[in-house]
Write an enzyme that holds these catalytic residues in place. Structure first.
Site, PDB file in Angstrom:
ATOM      1  N   TYR A  14     124.370 -11.436  91.442  1.00 28.27           N
ATOM      2  CA  TYR A  14     125.051 -10.451  92.285  1.00 28.27           C
ATOM      3  C   TYR A  14     126.331  -9.972  91.591  1.00 28.27           C
ATOM      4  CZ  TYR A  14     126.747  -8.103  96.445  1.00 28.27           C
ATOM      5  OH  TYR A  14     127.183  -7.147  97.318  1.00 28.27           O
ATOM      6  N   LYS A  54     126.964  -6.134  90.104  1.00 27.25           N
ATOM      7  CA  LYS A  54     128.083  -5.286  90.533  1.00 27.25           C
ATOM      8  C   LYS A  54     129.021  -4.992  89.353  1.00 27.25           C
ATOM      9  CE  LYS A  54     128.548  -3.909  94.190  1.00 27.25           C
ATOM     10  NZ  LYS A  54     127.916  -2.743  94.862  1.00 27.25           N
ATOM     11  N   PHE A  70     127.808  -2.432 108.337  1.00 21.85           N
ATOM     12  CA  PHE A  70     129.028  -2.817 109.060  1.00 21.85           C
ATOM     13  C   PHE A  70     130.239  -1.993 108.595  1.00 21.85           C
ATOM     14  CE2 PHE A  70     132.533  -5.949 108.076  1.00 21.85           C
ATOM     15  CZ  PHE A  70     133.235  -5.740 109.254  1.00 21.85           C
ATOM     16  N   LEU A  78     128.291   2.710  99.349  1.00 26.11           N
ATOM     17  CA  LEU A  78     128.421   1.349  99.879  1.00 26.11           C
ATOM     18  C   LEU A  78     127.093   0.604  99.866  1.00 26.11           C
ATOM     19  CD1 LEU A  78     130.508   2.122 103.118  1.00 26.11           C
ATOM     20  CD2 LEU A  78     131.402   1.336 100.942  1.00 26.11           C
ATOM     21  N   ASP A 107     120.692   5.702 104.350  1.00 29.14           N
ATOM     22  CA  ASP A 107     120.590   4.250 104.570  1.00 29.14           C
ATOM     23  C   ASP A 107     119.121   3.911 104.788  1.00 29.14           C
ATOM     24  OD1 ASP A 107     122.927   2.021 105.867  1.00 29.14           O
ATOM     25  OD2 ASP A 107     120.788   1.549 105.877  1.00 29.14           O
ATOM     26  N   ALA A 164     131.732   1.098  95.859  1.00 27.58           N
ATOM     27  CA  ALA A 164     132.178  -0.183  96.419  1.00 27.58           C
ATOM     28  C   ALA A 164     131.711  -1.316  95.525  1.00 27.58           C
ATOM     29  CB  ALA A 164     131.617  -0.367  97.828  1.00 27.58           C
TER      30      ALA A 164
END
Ligand code: UDP
Length: 329
Positions: free
Chosen positions: A157, A161, A19, A84, A39, A125
């Protein structure tokens, strides 16, 4: 699908079929840049890239960021990298805890290693999830991160990150990698699917279909929603300034709304007859789930570095989404 004529892309965008990635690719291409996407199409989709694929400055490689050789080969063809690719959405994270940790940690490790070889300008990101269940809103980049126990998979998560951030900063300090970390807060807009649990596309899809709008918990938890176009502008502006090198920077709107008010706003904006249904957390999520009550960014660093911050209001955002079609949910 890479154009065999192009060996030297301006940008590698990992997760470019997602997205946010697809909006970013469109913007970069429209500015005249060349873009290579990597991707694995696990949560992204080629349909997100319909406006990109016919552009001769665009290349696409299907593959995972966990494939170290592939990442290295693709990065060798590019001048800078915007990373990303990551596990998406709370639902996936709870359902696939191993993949979440592996893709977030190993994928970023591979990207940083490849970028480090050429000292490529790099954007990693990250996410507002790293603030965990901290309550010191607005969250400042230098504030503490507060996680729950390892028995609760949601925190994996945030922790994965956070490791990405530590690693990126270590590459910056030790290896001179010009890297910037963006902590993205709730980003919404056209093309976002509700399939992975994201609240706004779900609410709009529910409202449009006349189904109950499902508010989890008591609905008093809040979020700040940013329009994807503005988030893309911030990412590009951060990459454009060397002053952002070696820093984590919040990217988000400061307009806070409760989830109950969000449901009411969606209902009003869509003219829907849907009921707003309160769903207790233990019906919505597995038993060990913990939700964040408030999540508001401190955007002083972002504004100081770029002169901008996302500011579109929620009604404008909803209208923009509606104008582009009803989201999948
Ligand atoms: N949420 C909700 N109904 C839904 C999906 C999500 O009430 O159908 C809530 C969710 O519990 C959370 C908020 O909306 O409090 C934002 O959820 P999302 O998954 O979009 O983002 P995040 O929790 O990562 O901020």
């Amino acid at each position: 699908m890479a154009d065999p004529g192009i060996r030297d892309y301006d940008y590698l965008v990992t997760g470019g079929a997602g997205f946010i990635g697809s909006h970013l690719c469109e913007r970069l291409l429209s500015s005249g840049a060349s873009v290579m996407v990597l991707d694995d199409l696990s949560t992204g989709s080629m349909s997100n890239l319909v406006n990109c694929v016919s552009n001769r400055s665009f290349g696409f490689t299907e593959g995972s960021v966990c494939n170290e050789g592939l990442v290295s080969d693709i990065a060798a063809m590019c001048r800078s990298v915007i990373h990303l690719a990551a596990a998406v959405g709370v639902e996936n994270i709870i359902r696939q805890p191993v993949e979440t940790i592996e893709v977030n940690v190993r994928g970023t490790e591979n990207v940083l290693r490849a970028a480090g070889r050429k000292r490529m300008r790099t954007f990693i990101a990250s996410t507002s999830e790293v603030y965990g269940k901290g309550e010191a809103v607005p969250f400042s980049e230098e504030g503490d991160l507060v996680f729950g126990p390892t028995s609760r998979s949601r925190w994996s998560y945030a922790c994965s990150k956070t490791i990405d951030e530590f690693l990126a900063l270590a590459y910056s300090k030790d290896r001179g990698l010009p890297v910037t970390i963006g902590r993205l807060f709730n980003t919404v807009g056209p093309r976002q699917t509700g399939r992975y649990g994201m609240v706004l596309p779900r609410f709009i899809a529910q409202a449009a279909a006349g189904r109950p709008i499902t508010v989890y918990g008591d609905g008093r938890q809040t979020r700040c929603f940013s329009l994807v176009d503005e988030v893309v502008s911030c990412i590009i502006a951060l990459l454009a300034t060397d002053r952002s090198i070696g820093l984590a920077v919040n990217i988000g709107s400061t307009q806070e709304i409760s989830i109950l008010d969000l449901a009411a706003t969606v209902k009003a904006r869509t003219g829907s007859v849907s009921e707003i249904r309160i769903v207790p957390y233990d019906e919505a999520y597995p038993k060990d789930f913990e939700d964040m009550q408030r999540r508001v960014p401190d955007v002083r660093r972002l504004k100081e570095l770029t002169g901008m911050a996302p500011c579109a209001g929620i009604e404008e955002i909803i209208d923009r989404i509606l104008a582009s079609g009803i989201p999948q949910a």
